[in-house]
Design a protein around this motif. Sequence first.
Motif, mmCIF file in Angstrom:
data_model
loop_
_atom_site.group_PDB
_atom_site.id
_atom_site.type_symbol
_atom_site.label_atom_id
_atom_site.label_comp_id
_atom_site.label_asym_id
_atom_site.label_seq_id
_atom_site.Cartn_x
_atom_site.Cartn_y
_atom_site.Cartn_z
ATOM 1 N N GLN A 3 30.016 -15.527 67.950
ATOM 2 C CA GLN A 3 29.696 -16.534 66.782
ATOM 3 C C GLN A 3 30.204 -15.906 65.516
ATOM 4 O OE1 GLN A 3 25.104 -16.604 67.109
ATOM 5 N NE2 GLN A 3 25.392 -18.863 67.780
ATOM 6 N N LYS A 4 30.644 -16.772 64.599
ATOM 7 C CA LYS A 4 30.669 -16.426 63.256
ATOM 8 C C LYS A 4 30.503 -17.578 62.165
ATOM 9 C CE LYS A 4 35.017 -16.284 64.789
ATOM 10 N NZ LYS A 4 35.097 -16.921 66.110
ATOM 11 N N TYR A 5 30.143 -16.935 61.108
ATOM 12 C CA TYR A 5 29.924 -18.021 59.964
ATOM 13 C C TYR A 5 30.876 -17.604 58.606
ATOM 14 C CZ TYR A 5 26.161 -19.063 63.110
ATOM 15 O OH TYR A 5 25.426 -19.362 64.279
ATOM 16 N N GLU A 18 30.757 -11.393 65.007
ATOM 17 C CA GLU A 18 30.377 -10.719 66.119
ATOM 18 C C GLU A 18 31.719 -9.852 66.557
ATOM 19 O OE1 GLU A 18 26.565 -13.198 67.344
ATOM 20 O OE2 GLU A 18 28.056 -13.040 68.717
ATOM 21 N N ASN A 59 24.344 -9.881 65.716
ATOM 22 C CA ASN A 59 23.750 -11.087 65.989
ATOM 23 C C ASN A 59 24.265 -12.018 64.686
ATOM 24 O OD1 ASN A 59 22.298 -13.639 66.171
ATOM 25 N ND2 ASN A 59 21.025 -12.762 67.596
ATOM 26 N N LYS A 61 23.954 -15.291 63.936
ATOM 27 C CA LYS A 61 23.162 -16.208 63.319
ATOM 28 C C LYS A 61 21.853 -15.648 62.867
ATOM 29 C CE LYS A 61 20.776 -20.270 65.171
ATOM 30 N NZ LYS A 61 20.626 -21.073 66.307
ATOM 31 N N LEU A 64 22.852 -13.929 59.418
ATOM 32 C CA LEU A 64 22.809 -15.378 58.315
ATOM 33 C C LEU A 64 21.466 -15.698 57.916
ATOM 34 C CD1 LEU A 64 24.451 -17.267 56.803
ATOM 35 C CD2 LEU A 64 24.220 -18.822 58.930
ATOM 36 N N LYS A 65 20.709 -15.673 58.702
ATOM 37 C CA LYS A 65 19.115 -16.124 58.350
ATOM 38 C C LYS A 65 18.588 -15.007 57.203
ATOM 39 C CE LYS A 65 17.696 -18.677 62.585
ATOM 40 N NZ LYS A 65 16.922 -18.842 63.641
ATOM 41 N N LYS A 150 23.355 -24.783 51.216
ATOM 42 C CA LYS A 150 23.715 -24.939 52.524
ATOM 43 C C LYS A 150 23.923 -26.377 52.573
ATOM 44 C CE LYS A 150 21.569 -25.009 57.334
ATOM 45 N NZ LYS A 150 20.285 -24.702 57.839
#
Length: 213
Positions: A3-5, A18, A59, A61, A64-65, A150
């Motif tokens: 995953q990536k943001y 990740e 992780n 995600k 990011l949270k 967001k």
Amino acid sequence: MAQKYRIYINQKVILITESVPKHPEKYEPLEQQSFDLKTLYPKVVNNNDRSYYYVLCDNAKAFLKQVIKSVTLIEAAGGLVKNGKGDYLFIFRNGKWDIPKGKLEKGEKPRAGAVREVEEECGISIGECGKKIVNTYHVYTLKGEVVLKKTHWYKMKYKGKEKLKPQIEEGITEVRWLNKREINMVTDNTFPSIMDVLLKRDLLEDIPAPLSE
């Protein structure tokens, strides 16, 4: 798949990932344990030698949270609208091409807010709001405070024949339907987060290296 943001600060990007980026030489690594968006913001803004950063974590995600919880969150929503001819709806606002979007009102659901913003900014009535495309994140200061916006993006369809009407009071001077060949005009003068939306819809022919990570 790892995953990536992406979190954007002006035209710069912080990649939460990740896996190490494909082009690590373009990035400056940041430590996960000491990551603080409030203190990082002015450093990124004032660093003229670097535009890309990454945080490697197990992780993405969950990380990011944590980042979102550390600052004031502002939520917005918008839509990438496609008409029956296969053209897409774009606006020209404050000197850049953009996709219609805006802040959610108190208690408003993202999907409803996305439709409202498109209708208000472009002067048309949306018949169908489809699936979520992507969420984008960017950081700026509001009254001296570092905040994170967001934006929820949705696919939309339009089947009407209404005349487009830009919402001048929101700084929008032009609203246009563009076909895929004309989207280069947008990508030459837009925001990185808009590139993310177009990338998710396979509307970019030449993908910049950082976006292809």
